[in-house]
Design a protein around this motif. Sequence first.
Motif, PDB file in Angstrom:
ATOM      1  N   ALA A  51      46.863  31.346  42.691  1.00  0.00           N
ATOM      2  CA  ALA A  51      45.408  31.148  42.694  1.00  0.00           C
ATOM      3  C   ALA A  51      44.818  31.515  44.055  1.00  0.00           C
ATOM      4  CB  ALA A  51      45.065  29.704  42.327  1.00  0.00           C
ATOM      5  N   MET A  52      45.516  31.180  45.131  1.00  0.00           N
ATOM      6  CA  MET A  52      45.050  31.531  46.479  1.00  0.00           C
ATOM      7  C   MET A  52      45.037  33.060  46.657  1.00  0.00           C
ATOM      8  SD  MET A  52      44.221  28.751  48.061  1.00  0.00           S
ATOM      9  CE  MET A  52      44.212  29.157  49.784  1.00  0.00           C
ATOM     10  N   TYR A  53      46.073  33.710  46.155  1.00  0.00           N
ATOM     11  CA  TYR A  53      46.105  35.173  46.201  1.00  0.00           C
ATOM     12  C   TYR A  53      44.893  35.742  45.455  1.00  0.00           C
ATOM     13  CZ  TYR A  53      47.180  39.934  44.840  1.00  0.00           C
ATOM     14  OH  TYR A  53      47.084  41.282  44.605  1.00  0.00           O
ATOM     15  N   TRP A  54      44.621  35.222  44.253  1.00  0.00           N
ATOM     16  CA  TRP A  54      43.505  35.714  43.441  1.00  0.00           C
ATOM     17  C   TRP A  54      42.177  35.470  44.154  1.00  0.00           C
ATOM     18  CZ3 TRP A  54      43.197  39.335  40.220  1.00  0.00           C
ATOM     19  CH2 TRP A  54      42.142  39.457  39.321  1.00  0.00           C
ATOM     20  N   LYS A  55      42.057  34.309  44.810  1.00  0.00           N
ATOM     21  CA  LYS A  55      40.846  34.011  45.571  1.00  0.00           C
ATOM     22  C   LYS A  55      40.654  35.044  46.692  1.00  0.00           C
ATOM     23  CE  LYS A  55      38.560  30.454  48.308  1.00  0.00           C
ATOM     24  NZ  LYS A  55      38.695  29.149  48.968  1.00  0.00           N
ATOM     25  N   GLY A  56      41.720  35.378  47.382  1.00  0.00           N
ATOM     26  CA  GLY A  56      41.654  36.407  48.429  1.00  0.00           C
ATOM     27  C   GLY A  56      41.225  37.754  47.883  1.00  0.00           C
ATOM     28  N   GLU A  57      41.738  38.115  46.708  1.00  0.00           N
ATOM     29  CA  GLU A  57      41.357  39.379  46.071  1.00  0.00           C
ATOM     30  C   GLU A  57      39.869  39.377  45.711  1.00  0.00           C
ATOM     31  OE1 GLU A  57      43.190  42.412  45.239  1.00  0.00           O
ATOM     32  OE2 GLU A  57      44.135  41.437  46.951  1.00  0.00           O
ATOM     33  N   LYS A  58      39.396  38.277  45.156  1.00  0.00           N
ATOM     34  CA  LYS A  58      37.977  38.172  44.782  1.00  0.00           C
ATOM     35  C   LYS A  58      37.093  38.249  46.031  1.00  0.00           C
ATOM     36  CE  LYS A  58      38.174  35.643  40.438  1.00  0.00           C
ATOM     37  NZ  LYS A  58      37.039  36.093  39.654  1.00  0.00           N
ATOM     38  N   GLN A  59      37.487  37.557  47.083  1.00  0.00           N
ATOM     39  CA  GLN A  59      36.677  37.573  48.310  1.00  0.00           C
ATOM     40  C   GLN A  59      36.694  38.953  48.963  1.00  0.00           C
ATOM     41  OE1 GLN A  59      38.312  34.052  50.323  1.00  0.00           O
ATOM     42  NE2 GLN A  59      36.362  33.028  49.934  1.00  0.00           N
ATOM     43  N   ARG A  60      37.814  39.651  48.851  1.00  0.00           N
ATOM     44  CA  ARG A  60      37.902  41.009  49.403  1.00  0.00           C
ATOM     45  C   ARG A  60      36.949  41.940  48.648  1.00  0.00           C
ATOM     46  NH1 ARG A  60      40.442  45.420  47.971  1.00  0.00           N
ATOM     47  NH2 ARG A  60      41.703  44.462  46.350  1.00  0.00           N
ATOM     48  N   ARG A  61      36.882  41.783  47.321  1.00  0.00           N
ATOM     49  CA  ARG A  61      36.025  42.640  46.494  1.00  0.00           C
ATOM     50  C   ARG A  61      34.548  42.269  46.583  1.00  0.00           C
ATOM     51  NH1 ARG A  61      39.775  42.097  41.234  1.00  0.00           N
ATOM     52  NH2 ARG A  61      41.607  43.121  42.083  1.00  0.00           N
ATOM     53  N   GLN A  62      34.264  40.976  46.812  1.00  0.00           N
ATOM     54  CA  GLN A  62      32.877  40.491  46.865  1.00  0.00           C
ATOM     55  C   GLN A  62      32.703  39.579  48.085  1.00  0.00           C
ATOM     56  OE1 GLN A  62      31.519  38.896  42.999  1.00  0.00           O
ATOM     57  NE2 GLN A  62      33.414  39.706  42.164  1.00  0.00           N
ATOM     58  N   PRO A  63      32.680  40.149  49.279  1.00  0.00           N
ATOM     59  CA  PRO A  63      32.654  39.330  50.500  1.00  0.00           C
ATOM     60  C   PRO A  63      31.412  38.447  50.641  1.00  0.00           C
ATOM     61  CG  PRO A  63      32.439  41.675  51.028  1.00  0.00           C
ATOM     62  CD  PRO A  63      32.697  41.574  49.560  1.00  0.00           C
ATOM     63  N   GLU A  64      30.336  38.777  49.950  1.00  0.00           N
ATOM     64  CA  GLU A  64      29.104  37.984  50.046  1.00  0.00           C
ATOM     65  C   GLU A  64      29.151  36.728  49.167  1.00  0.00           C
ATOM     66  OE1 GLU A  64      28.939  40.406  46.489  1.00  0.00           O
ATOM     67  OE2 GLU A  64      29.450  40.936  48.543  1.00  0.00           O
TER      68      GLU A  64
END
Length: 185
Positions: A51-64
Amino acid sequence: MLSGTNTLLYHCNDKKRSMRFLSSDTYMIISQEDGKWLGQGMYFWDNLGNAMYWKGEKQRRQPEEDFAIVMARVSTEKLLDLSDPDICDSICKIWDTWKDKAKIESRENNIPLGKKLNILYKIIPEFKDIFHVFKIYGKYNKTRPSNLYPYNLSSKSPEPTLAVKCIYNVKCKDAIMERIALKEE
């Protein structure tokens, strides 16, 4: 299928929907997936690291955007376990029977798993009663290796690996027994 079991699972999404999930017993964050995964439903990981990995991926794709991880205790009493080859064979037979009845005119290989499961869930009334949660394993070749044990994804031998992830799709809100906020540090 095990009777009376429950599993602690993790979901990552934007903060607004995550907070709504925590505050409502009826709200689920439904994916409209119709591709290679498990179809429509709320997706969960079986461990916090994924889940932490997925959160990092989401934040990388949508930093705002702000993202949060929530936990849920999920009943797996009504589990469709697609990590079991015999269960997969049974679902294939069900698909072959019902695709003809539903007049689906396509070779089986042209229809992705998620779409097949969505169709079966829609056209077979008993499917919704029998299965509330779907489970599958996903292969993630880019998973960072661990120093604890080496593995080789191209090896023909069985071996431990971190590159296989267990994914759950909750189809029915009644399977969610408890909603839990994650205290992130």
